[in-house]
Design a protein around this motif. Structure first.
Motif, short mmCIF file in Angstrom:
data_model
loop_
_atom_site.label_atom_id
_atom_site.label_comp_id
_atom_site.label_asym_id
_atom_site.label_seq_id
_atom_site.Cartn_x
_atom_site.Cartn_y
_atom_site.Cartn_z
N UNK A 195 46.04 2.98 -12.43
CA UNK A 195 46.20 3.07 -13.95
C UNK A 195 46.11 4.24 -14.91
N UNK A 196 45.30 5.03 -14.23
CA UNK A 196 45.79 6.69 -14.86
C UNK A 196 47.33 6.65 -15.02
N UNK A 228 34.63 -0.38 -15.52
CA UNK A 228 35.71 0.53 -15.19
C UNK A 228 35.18 1.45 -16.88
N UNK A 229 34.22 0.92 -18.30
CA UNK A 229 33.64 1.87 -18.90
C UNK A 229 35.11 1.09 -20.19
N UNK A 230 35.31 0.05 -19.94
CA UNK A 230 36.53 -0.74 -20.54
C UNK A 230 35.84 -0.88 -21.98
N UNK A 231 34.78 -1.28 -21.81
CA UNK A 231 33.34 -2.05 -22.76
C UNK A 231 32.28 -0.30 -23.05
N UNK A 232 32.77 0.45 -24.14
CA UNK A 232 31.33 1.38 -23.90
C UNK A 232 30.99 1.03 -25.20
N UNK A 233 29.31 1.47 -24.95
CA UNK A 233 28.27 1.48 -26.44
C UNK A 233 28.52 2.64 -27.55
N UNK A 234 28.45 3.15 -29.18
CA UNK A 234 29.25 3.91 -29.27
C UNK A 234 28.08 4.92 -29.85
N UNK A 235 28.34 5.92 -30.20
CA UNK A 235 27.06 7.13 -30.08
C UNK A 235 25.91 6.57 -30.43
N UNK A 236 25.95 5.58 -31.89
CA UNK A 236 24.09 5.38 -32.45
C UNK A 236 23.56 4.06 -31.79
N UNK A 253 43.05 0.53 -21.46
CA UNK A 253 43.73 1.07 -20.57
C UNK A 253 42.90 0.58 -20.11
N UNK A 254 41.66 0.73 -20.37
CA UNK A 254 40.49 0.72 -18.21
C UNK A 254 40.52 -0.59 -18.41
N UNK A 255 40.96 -1.69 -19.33
CA UNK A 255 39.94 -2.90 -18.33
C UNK A 255 40.97 -3.57 -17.12
N UNK A 256 40.47 -3.62 -16.32
CA UNK A 256 40.88 -4.47 -15.32
C UNK A 256 41.54 -6.22 -15.42
N UNK A 257 41.08 -6.98 -16.23
CA UNK A 257 40.17 -8.13 -16.60
C UNK A 257 40.00 -8.50 -15.05
N UNK A 264 44.38 6.03 -24.32
CA UNK A 264 43.58 5.91 -24.20
C UNK A 264 43.21 5.19 -25.27
N UNK A 265 43.11 4.62 -26.51
CA UNK A 265 43.00 4.93 -27.78
C UNK A 265 41.88 3.56 -27.36
N UNK A 266 40.41 3.60 -28.40
CA UNK A 266 39.07 2.83 -28.38
C UNK A 266 39.33 2.23 -29.53
N UNK A 267 39.17 0.66 -29.48
CA UNK A 267 38.46 -0.13 -31.01
C UNK A 267 37.72 -0.88 -30.53
#
Length: 361
Positions: A216-217, A264-272, A281-285, A312-315
């Motif tokens: 993926x990279x 793959x850390x496609x989902x990750x928490x906000x800083x707070x 880009x990280x999601x492998x389904x 690798x932009x995150x939403x």
């Protein structure tokens, strides 16, 4: 054999249990390698994927299909080969000349070879039909499916390069002898000539906190080079290569299980810690997030964006204001209405009879 930290090896072939989706999450039911292996070398033992070394022939046909790169062959690295393909004189991939079984490659590898090499790639499948590894037809069918998916993606990018196939049938001879001779020849050639790309994936796996598959990279970096020349970068249709997610604000409890178990850390928490980001880009389904979410707040969503993938932009899918519950005095994600957390609200409703005053009886 069931040790999670044990790297099982069969001659040149190895299986790393700690990178396997089946072993990452107990309820995951990934069976790609099990169904693909022509020798039935993979088994489920205590709900964990296990390699039976004495049954594995090291053909490498399953390697490209593993979404997390838990399968490797020591003498050939498909990531290194794809990354250096632009320097190869011959653009033909053949298990009798330059590679192991073409099942060693995934869609990302084919796309990287076409994009970085700026030329079409030819896959020699002329002997697949009679190959001993293709007795049930699964292996050739999967290779063809990957080629078709890659061509569909290249067509979406509107580039001229394609993955072409040579399908002419060869004479049916001694299939097993042919396979053994061909594999030994390839193995010898690769050991002698492909040192430059043997350890690329191994080195990637040693990086700290590196969970994203190297294939993926490589694709992400390849897209960076050409995305500026692509007329359309945002697509509404579903993609077999890139995946999208959405979270229902009202249903989500911000428990964090989806971010904790995402391989793959496609989902990750906000800083707070009050919201959740998603990176296409990280999601492998793999679907683990959808299965593990108790309130079923996460679901698949159609559409993908090449710029988001390439860079690798995150939403931010969801974000909450944390307030203190008036009942238990614990913080909870506030969604409007009375400042009472779901736990206290449900407890009050279910056990309201316990709080009835004597005067009301």
């Amino acid at each position: 054999m069931g040790n999670m930290n044990f790297i099982q090896k069969s001659n040149l072939f190895s299986f790393t249990a700690t990178r396997c989706l089946r072993n990452e999450y107990y309820h995951n039911d990934c069976r790609i390698c099990i169904e693909l292996c022509p020798k039935g070398a993979f088994h489920i033992v205590r709900n964990k994927l296990t390699l039976f070394e004495n049954e594995c022939v090291g053909c490498a046909g399953c390697i490209g299909s593993c979404p997390t790169e838990a399968l490797e062959i020591e003498s050939f690295d498909p990531n290194g080969y794809a990354a250096s393909f632009m320097h190869q004189k011959d653009s033909t991939l053949s298990c009798k000349v330059s590679t192991p079984c073409l099942g060693v490659f995934d869609v990302e590898h084919y796309a990287v070879m076409a994009l970085r090499g700026e030329r079409s790639v030819t896959c020699d499948l002329s002997h697949c039909e009679s190959c001993v590894l293709n007795e049930n037809g699964n292996l050739k069918s999967l290779i063809c499916s990957k080629i078709d998916t890659t061509n569909s993606f290249l067509e979406t990018l509107e580039v001229a390069y394609r993955i072409e196939r040579i399908d002419a049938k060869e004479e049916q001879t001694e299939r097993r002898a042919l396979f053994r001779k061909g594999f030994e020849k390839v193995k010898e050639t690769l050991v002698n000539e492909s040192v430059a790309h043997i350890s690329m994936t191994a080195a990637h796996h040693k990086l700290p906190d590196q969970k994203m598959p190297l294939k993926r990279v490589l694709l992400k970096n390849s897209l960076k080079e050409i995305v500026g020349n692509v007329q359309t970068t945002s697509f509404e249709e579903k993609s077999p290569l890139f995946f999208n997610k959405q979270i229902d604000f009202q249903a989500c409890t911000n428990c964090g299980d989806c971010t904790q178990f995402c391989p793959t850390d496609a989902l990750f928490p906000t800083s707070d810690k009050q919201g959740i980001y998603f990176s296409q880009s990280k999601c492998i389904g793999c679907g683990i997030c959808e299965v593990i979410c108790k309130p079923k707040a996460i679901s698949a969503k159609e559409g993908f964006d090449l710029i988001s993938v390439a860079f690798e932009r995150a939403e931010e899918l969801v974000h909450y204001e944390m307030v203190t519950c008036h009942e238990c005095r614990c913080p909870f994600p506030y969604k409007g209405g009375e400042p009472i957390c779901d736990r206290c609200e449900s407890y009050t409703k279910e056990f309201s009879n316990m709080f009835t005053m004597a005067k009301d009886l």
